[in-house]
Write a protein that holds these residues in place. Structure first.
Motif, PDB file in Angstrom:
ATOM      1  N   MET A  28       0.835  -1.199   0.000  1.00  0.00           N
ATOM      2  CA  MET A  28       0.000   0.000   0.000  1.00  0.00           C
ATOM      3  C   MET A  28       0.875   1.256   0.000  1.00  0.00           C
ATOM      4  SD  MET A  28      -3.028   1.125   2.659  1.00  0.00           S
ATOM      5  CE  MET A  28      -3.501  -0.578   2.828  1.00  0.00           C
ATOM      6  N   MET A  29       1.939   1.240   0.818  1.00  0.00           N
ATOM      7  CA  MET A  29       2.867   2.376   0.836  1.00  0.00           C
ATOM      8  C   MET A  29       3.489   2.591  -0.534  1.00  0.00           C
ATOM      9  SD  MET A  29       5.012   1.798   4.306  1.00  0.00           S
ATOM     10  CE  MET A  29       4.324   1.868   5.920  1.00  0.00           C
ATOM     11  N   ARG A  30       3.898   1.501  -1.181  1.00  0.00           N
ATOM     12  CA  ARG A  30       4.491   1.593  -2.528  1.00  0.00           C
ATOM     13  C   ARG A  30       3.523   2.241  -3.510  1.00  0.00           C
ATOM     14  NH1 ARG A  30       6.682  -4.146  -4.377  1.00  0.00           N
ATOM     15  NH2 ARG A  30       7.651  -2.985  -6.070  1.00  0.00           N
ATOM     16  N   GLU A  31       2.271   1.779  -3.483  1.00  0.00           N
ATOM     17  CA  GLU A  31       1.273   2.323  -4.406  1.00  0.00           C
ATOM     18  C   GLU A  31       1.038   3.810  -4.164  1.00  0.00           C
ATOM     19  OE1 GLU A  31      -2.277  -0.059  -4.168  1.00  0.00           O
ATOM     20  OE2 GLU A  31      -1.135  -1.902  -4.565  1.00  0.00           O
ATOM     21  N   ILE A  32       0.930   4.203  -2.910  1.00  0.00           N
ATOM     22  CA  ILE A  32       0.716   5.613  -2.574  1.00  0.00           C
ATOM     23  C   ILE A  32       1.888   6.461  -3.066  1.00  0.00           C
ATOM     24  CG2 ILE A  32       0.591   7.253  -0.652  1.00  0.00           C
ATOM     25  CD1 ILE A  32      -1.051   5.061   0.829  1.00  0.00           C
ATOM     26  N   LEU A  33       3.111   5.989  -2.835  1.00  0.00           N
ATOM     27  CA  LEU A  33       4.295   6.737  -3.283  1.00  0.00           C
ATOM     28  C   LEU A  33       4.375   6.800  -4.800  1.00  0.00           C
ATOM     29  CD1 LEU A  33       6.967   5.502  -0.727  1.00  0.00           C
ATOM     30  CD2 LEU A  33       5.963   7.783  -0.886  1.00  0.00           C
ATOM     31  N   GLN A  35       1.845   6.733  -6.902  1.00  0.00           N
ATOM     32  CA  GLN A  35       0.817   7.675  -7.343  1.00  0.00           C
ATOM     33  C   GLN A  35       1.255   9.115  -7.104  1.00  0.00           C
ATOM     34  OE1 GLN A  35      -2.778   6.564  -5.306  1.00  0.00           O
ATOM     35  NE2 GLN A  35      -3.021   4.679  -6.489  1.00  0.00           N
ATOM     36  N   ALA A  36       1.830   9.366  -5.929  1.00  0.00           N
ATOM     37  CA  ALA A  36       2.298  10.721  -5.618  1.00  0.00           C
ATOM     38  C   ALA A  36       3.413  11.132  -6.567  1.00  0.00           C
ATOM     39  CB  ALA A  36       2.791  10.791  -4.170  1.00  0.00           C
ATOM     40  N   HIS A  37       4.310  10.202  -6.872  1.00  0.00           N
ATOM     41  CA  HIS A  37       5.401  10.508  -7.796  1.00  0.00           C
ATOM     42  C   HIS A  37       4.848  10.783  -9.195  1.00  0.00           C
ATOM     43  CE1 HIS A  37       9.388  10.427  -9.548  1.00  0.00           C
ATOM     44  NE2 HIS A  37       8.905   9.644 -10.486  1.00  0.00           N
ATOM     45  N   GLY A  38       3.857   9.985  -9.608  1.00  0.00           N
ATOM     46  CA  GLY A  38       3.244  10.196 -10.921  1.00  0.00           C
ATOM     47  C   GLY A  38       2.592  11.562 -11.043  1.00  0.00           C
ATOM     48  N   LYS A  39       1.890  11.979 -10.001  1.00  0.00           N
ATOM     49  CA  LYS A  39       1.249  13.299 -10.015  1.00  0.00           C
ATOM     50  C   LYS A  39       2.284  14.415 -10.017  1.00  0.00           C
ATOM     51  CE  LYS A  39      -3.034  12.027  -7.719  1.00  0.00           C
ATOM     52  NZ  LYS A  39      -3.846  12.167  -6.499  1.00  0.00           N
ATOM     53  N   LEU A  40       3.333  14.220  -9.237  1.00  0.00           N
ATOM     54  CA  LEU A  40       4.363  15.245  -9.124  1.00  0.00           C
ATOM     55  C   LEU A  40       5.121  15.434 -10.434  1.00  0.00           C
ATOM     56  CD1 LEU A  40       5.798  17.173  -7.115  1.00  0.00           C
ATOM     57  CD2 LEU A  40       7.389  15.312  -6.648  1.00  0.00           C
ATOM     58  N   HIS A  41       5.308  14.354 -11.169  1.00  0.00           N
ATOM     59  CA  HIS A  41       6.119  14.401 -12.377  1.00  0.00           C
ATOM     60  C   HIS A  41       5.297  14.192 -13.655  1.00  0.00           C
ATOM     61  CE1 HIS A  41       9.939  14.575 -10.253  1.00  0.00           C
ATOM     62  NE2 HIS A  41       9.403  13.740  -9.377  1.00  0.00           N
ATOM     63  N   TRP A  50      17.108   7.117  -7.702  1.00  0.00           N
ATOM     64  CA  TRP A  50      16.849   5.896  -6.959  1.00  0.00           C
ATOM     65  C   TRP A  50      15.384   5.541  -7.115  1.00  0.00           C
ATOM     66  CZ3 TRP A  50      19.513   5.505  -1.581  1.00  0.00           C
ATOM     67  CH2 TRP A  50      20.891   5.576  -1.747  1.00  0.00           C
ATOM     68  N   SER A  51      15.094   4.276  -7.086  1.00  0.00           N
ATOM     69  CA  SER A  51      13.702   3.856  -7.238  1.00  0.00           C
ATOM     70  C   SER A  51      12.891   4.272  -6.004  1.00  0.00           C
ATOM     71  CB  SER A  51      13.628   2.341  -7.411  1.00  0.00           C
ATOM     72  OG  SER A  51      13.937   1.687  -6.202  1.00  0.00           O
ATOM     73  N   ILE A  52      11.613   4.351  -6.201  1.00  0.00           N
ATOM     74  CA  ILE A  52      10.710   4.661  -5.100  1.00  0.00           C
ATOM     75  C   ILE A  52      10.823   3.587  -4.029  1.00  0.00           C
ATOM     76  CG2 ILE A  52       8.259   4.855  -4.494  1.00  0.00           C
ATOM     77  CD1 ILE A  52       7.896   6.131  -7.311  1.00  0.00           C
ATOM     78  N   ASP A  53      11.011   2.337  -4.462  1.00  0.00           N
ATOM     79  CA  ASP A  53      11.161   1.230  -3.512  1.00  0.00           C
ATOM     80  C   ASP A  53      12.388   1.414  -2.629  1.00  0.00           C
ATOM     81  OD1 ASP A  53       8.913   0.031  -4.565  1.00  0.00           O
ATOM     82  OD2 ASP A  53      10.037  -1.286  -5.892  1.00  0.00           O
TER      83      ASP A  53
END
Length: 95
Positions: A28-33, A35-41, A50-53
């Motif tokens: 769930m944390m991965r998905e939220i991050l 999505q946030a990264h997608g919106k930001l960029h 570095w990867s979000i993971d």
């Protein structure tokens, strides 16, 4: 195989002890991050180094084990300054 995949192959009990959270919560944390990264960029921007993971693992290790950034840097094969920079950029993504 990357760090996250190695950790996800652990049993549920080992995963929670190693990462500090259950696999469903981690996903769930991965998905939220992501999505946030997608919106930001969505309109471009600097690509991530570095990867979000990896950023998530750094944050969880820092909070779970109270490790120093220097110790985390040794695990990730980089300098303390790099970990600090990734830590700060990861937190900026969430604001």
């Amino acid at each position: 195989m990357d760090r996250v995949e190695k950790k996800l192959r652990l049993s549920d009990k080992e995963f929670k002890r190693n990462v500090g959270t259950t696999k469903p919560v981690f996903q769930m944390m991965r998905e939220i991050l992501q999505q946030a990264h997608g919106k930001l960029h969505q309109f471009g921007g600097q690509p991530i180094t570095w990867s979000i993971d990896d950023k998530l693992l750094i944050a969880l290790q820092y909070y779970r084990e109270y490790r120093t950034m220097e110790n985390i840097a040794i695990d990730f094969g980089c300098s303390k300054c790099t970990v600090c920079g990734q830590w700060l950029s990861g937190h900026a993504d969430l604001s």
